[in-house]
Scaffold this active site. Sequence first.
Site, PDB file in Angstrom:
ATOM      1  N   ASP A 133     141.626  64.090 -16.615  1.00  0.00           N
ATOM      2  CA  ASP A 133     140.835  64.756 -15.583  1.00  0.00           C
ATOM      3  C   ASP A 133     141.280  64.225 -14.237  1.00  0.00           C
ATOM      4  O   ASP A 133     141.576  63.032 -14.096  1.00  0.00           O
ATOM      5  CB  ASP A 133     139.341  64.488 -15.795  1.00  0.00           C
ATOM      6  CG  ASP A 133     138.784  65.210 -17.019  1.00  0.00           C
ATOM      7  OD1 ASP A 133     139.320  66.284 -17.368  1.00  0.00           O
ATOM      8  OD2 ASP A 133     137.821  64.709 -17.606  1.00  0.00           O
ATOM      9  N   ASP A 142     139.295  72.887 -17.315  1.00  0.00           N
ATOM     10  CA  ASP A 142     137.826  72.861 -17.260  1.00  0.00           C
ATOM     11  C   ASP A 142     137.298  73.873 -16.251  1.00  0.00           C
ATOM     12  O   ASP A 142     136.334  74.594 -16.522  1.00  0.00           O
ATOM     13  CB  ASP A 142     137.318  71.475 -16.851  1.00  0.00           C
ATOM     14  CG  ASP A 142     137.665  70.380 -17.841  1.00  0.00           C
ATOM     15  OD1 ASP A 142     137.839  70.692 -19.036  1.00  0.00           O
ATOM     16  OD2 ASP A 142     137.751  69.220 -17.408  1.00  0.00           O
TER      17      ASP A 142
END
Length: 186
Positions: free
Chosen positions: A128, A150
């Site tokens: 991430d 995401d």
Amino acid sequence: MKLTRIQKEKWIPLFAAGLVVVLDQCAKLLVGAYVPTNTSGVRVLGDFVRIVHVYNVGAAFSIGHQLNQVLRTLVLGIVPLIIMFLIVFSYFRTDAFCPVQRWAVSGIIGGGIGNLIDRFLRPNGVLDFIDVKFFGIFGFERWPAFNIADAVIMTCGLLLIISFIKQEKEISSQPSCNETGGVFRT
């Protein structure tokens, strides 16, 4: 071989899914190469957006990070893989999706594949890298870090829900067969 209109409506959005996978994985490669792990990262828009380098072994918001490796692989790897297969299967088996829904489902497929690649090929977890200031909303000073996959999954999921709600309202506003003698009138 010439594609029919229906075939084009099914295949063209899947190129976007492929683009999502490529963008997501390229961004992760760049972040992995140039941003140090677990630091405050690179400021992009002042303190509002930062590019960071963190790994998430759990699902969204690190849910399931405490599971042992076997359960984590099953719950966060195998189950999503099966769900992804079912989504792709239904994508091709039905003509009921409108174009907006096809594009939304394709985005979800692309984002899902992007994260599954990390889940199975990155031993540290899903990378991430987008870190956004959230001003204390819901108790978050900063939103949990996320990635392109995401963002696309969430955006397309929301778009899909909105399109289903809109579609349902349009269907329910049409007169029933009983009111029109078995014929829809608009």
